[in-house]
Structure formats: structure tokens, C-alpha cells
Design an enzyme around this catalytic site. Sequence first.
Site, PDB file in Angstrom:
ATOM      1  N   CYS A 106       0.880  -1.175  -0.081  1.00  0.00           N
ATOM      2  CA  CYS A 106       0.167   0.032  -0.055  1.00  0.00           C
ATOM      3  C   CYS A 106       0.950   1.145  -0.035  1.00  0.00           C
ATOM      4  O   CYS A 106       0.474   2.268  -0.686  1.00  0.00           O
ATOM      5  CB  CYS A 106      -0.946  -0.024   1.117  1.00  0.00           C
ATOM      6  SG  CYS A 106      -2.014   1.381   1.281  1.00  0.00           S
ATOM      7  N   CYS A 204      -5.793  -2.033   7.987  1.00  0.00           N
ATOM      8  CA  CYS A 204      -6.886  -1.072   8.063  1.00  0.00           C
ATOM      9  C   CYS A 204      -8.186  -1.790   7.599  1.00  0.00           C
ATOM     10  O   CYS A 204      -9.073  -1.091   8.245  1.00  0.00           O
ATOM     11  CB  CYS A 204      -6.489   0.282   7.421  1.00  0.00           C
ATOM     12  SG  CYS A 204      -6.561  -0.046   5.532  1.00  0.00           S
TER      13      CYS A 204
END
Length: 364
Positions: A106, A204
Site C-alpha cells: 500500500c 486497516c
Amino acid sequence: MEINNRVAIGMSGGVDSSVAAYLLKKEGFDVIGLTMKVWVDHEAKAFDSDKSCCSLRATQDAKKVAEMLGVPHYTVDFSEVFYDKIVNYFINEYLKGRTPNPCVLCNRQIKFGELLEKAFELGAYYIATGHYVRKDYDEKTKRYLLKKGIDSSKDQSYVLYRLTQKQLEHALFPLGNYKKEEIRALAEELKLPVAKKPESQEICFIPDNDYSGFIKRQVKDEIKPGEFRDVHGKFLGYHKGIIHYTIGQRRGLGLSSDRPLYVVDIDVKNNVVVVGHQEDVWGEELISSNNNFISIEKLKREMKVTAKIRYTAKEEEAIIKPYEEDKVLVKFLKPQRAITPGQSVVFYDKDVVVGGGIIEKKVR
């Protein structure tokens, strides 16, 4: 691109990025706040959490802080590309019997990839984050360097080792020379609404830490039970599906034995989870692939480094050398516990990140 003092900072709605935005503005930068929307409708609940850095609440908190600091704020929708590049990667790695670190990917593809491009569109030269790392430039090698943050307990260089020279050129890390307690104290002094907000968790999009449950909801009927076998091939029982296991795991196996059993290998082809005893979990050598180097252009010869095989691991002395095409053979001076395919191994020269790669397999 002409250098200017406009910086777009990724605001997660947490303490670190909020204080980072304040510090940048204090230094005289023209600051723009950007918050990524990465949640998707069918998993909306997974992102609506106070512990998630990319949740619905995080966006609201980021807007409050930006307004308080007098910083323009925008929400950018990366939900499709995030699911395509990060969530799918996470799922597919587990289906291959590997244990990925999606934050590493990410950071390169989304935060310093998609978000950096958005920053450029808004006329910014820099992208900033609240990571506890430092950036430097080596005049001798003409390369940007990534260094550990001075707060060793919060150093996040491990998850940024995949950054490219271009990404580092345009990156700013305002918190690298601070300790976490200083940042928290500054947030309280500034009366920021997020001053006492808890730390965000590692992944997340899975705030409840139920990785297998998340994967099962995405792939439906692809998870098949299989056999447990010991290191000699002896059948011991049946497992629930390889996504439920990772190297070094002891709990949740459901096997009885006179000695504790641990997962030591995952044979995807035969859908077999191999278990062994404590001594079977340790290894000294591994091969890494998909390597990225920062302080050097390419690994051309043997090199002494310190290295760590997961974010929470301690650095240990190792020797790295080129191996077949673009792979790297890593030999630790001391055995390491649970060398796990899919995780990253990161190489250091003191406080400088040399580079790293994805662990392909344990050699011995």
C-alpha cells in the site's frame, strides 16, 4: 517538475499525520490535506472503526483537524484501486499459503503512488506522511536514502523499504526526528481533537483481526479442508483450510501431541499443512524475490547487513548476496524463528535502509 513549497499530506485522522500537518505549516509549507477513501460498500463495516486509519470516522477527524489548522482538505476515492491492488493481493497471497504484509504494498502503490499523483495534480511537489522515518541524500552516490526514525520503538522504515528514488525525492517525513511521546504531547498542547485517539491497527481493512473470516467472505467456496502431516509425512488429522494457518503458529491447530506442535510449512499444491516441533520452526537461510534497493542501485556482490524478517522482529546480523537473476540469498549468523513466505525481509546498514524483498522460501 519545478520545486515549490506546496506539500500534500496524507491525513489519516490520527495523531501522527495531524501533528505532521501542523509541523509542515509551521515550517512555512503551503499545506494541503488529503484523506484516502479506501472502503468499499460490501465491506463498509470493516472500515467504520475507530482503530482503522482509513475509516469513515478517520475522514471526519481529518477534516476537523484540517479546519482547525486552516489547511484545505480533500477526500480522494481510491476504493476501487485499493481493492484491486491491495485487498486482492492480500487474499491471493493467503490462498497461496503465504502470509503477506499489505501495508508494504500500500505504501508503494497507494500512498506514494496514487496519492502522489493526486498531489501532483493539485500542484504540489511533495507528499508527506506521519511515518516515523527520516530521509537524506547521499552526494557521493547521488541517491536518496531512507533512514530509521530516531524513536526506535516507533521506527516504520520496514514498511517503506519498497519506495523508489522518485518517490523518495518527493517525500517528506516531518516526524522522523521526534519521539512518539513528544508528538502526543504536542497534539494535546495544540488541543487537537485527535490528541487522545488510540493507535491505528496494522491492517486497516480488517479491524477485528479476523483475517480468515474476511477472506472467506470474499472468496466464498474456495476454502477447502485438507490434511495435517508431520515433517516425515505422517498423517495427523484434518485442517480447516490453509488460510487459517501461518508459519510458527501453535494455537488453533486442534491436534493432540505429547510435545507442542507448530506450523512449519504449507504445501498448497497438495493442500497439506506441515507441523513439527519447536526446533523445526527455526532457520538460517532464505531466498527473497521482488527485491527493491534504496541505498544502492543493485546488489552486485556479497554484503554484510543487519536484517529483520517481520515488522516486529529484531534486527540480526546477516550476509546477503545475489542469487539467480534478481533474487537474494540471505544467510543469518543466528537462526531465526518462523521465516515466513510472503513477509518482507529488510536489510539495514546501521540506520540506513539498504533495501529488501519478499521472502520466497526458507532454504535451511
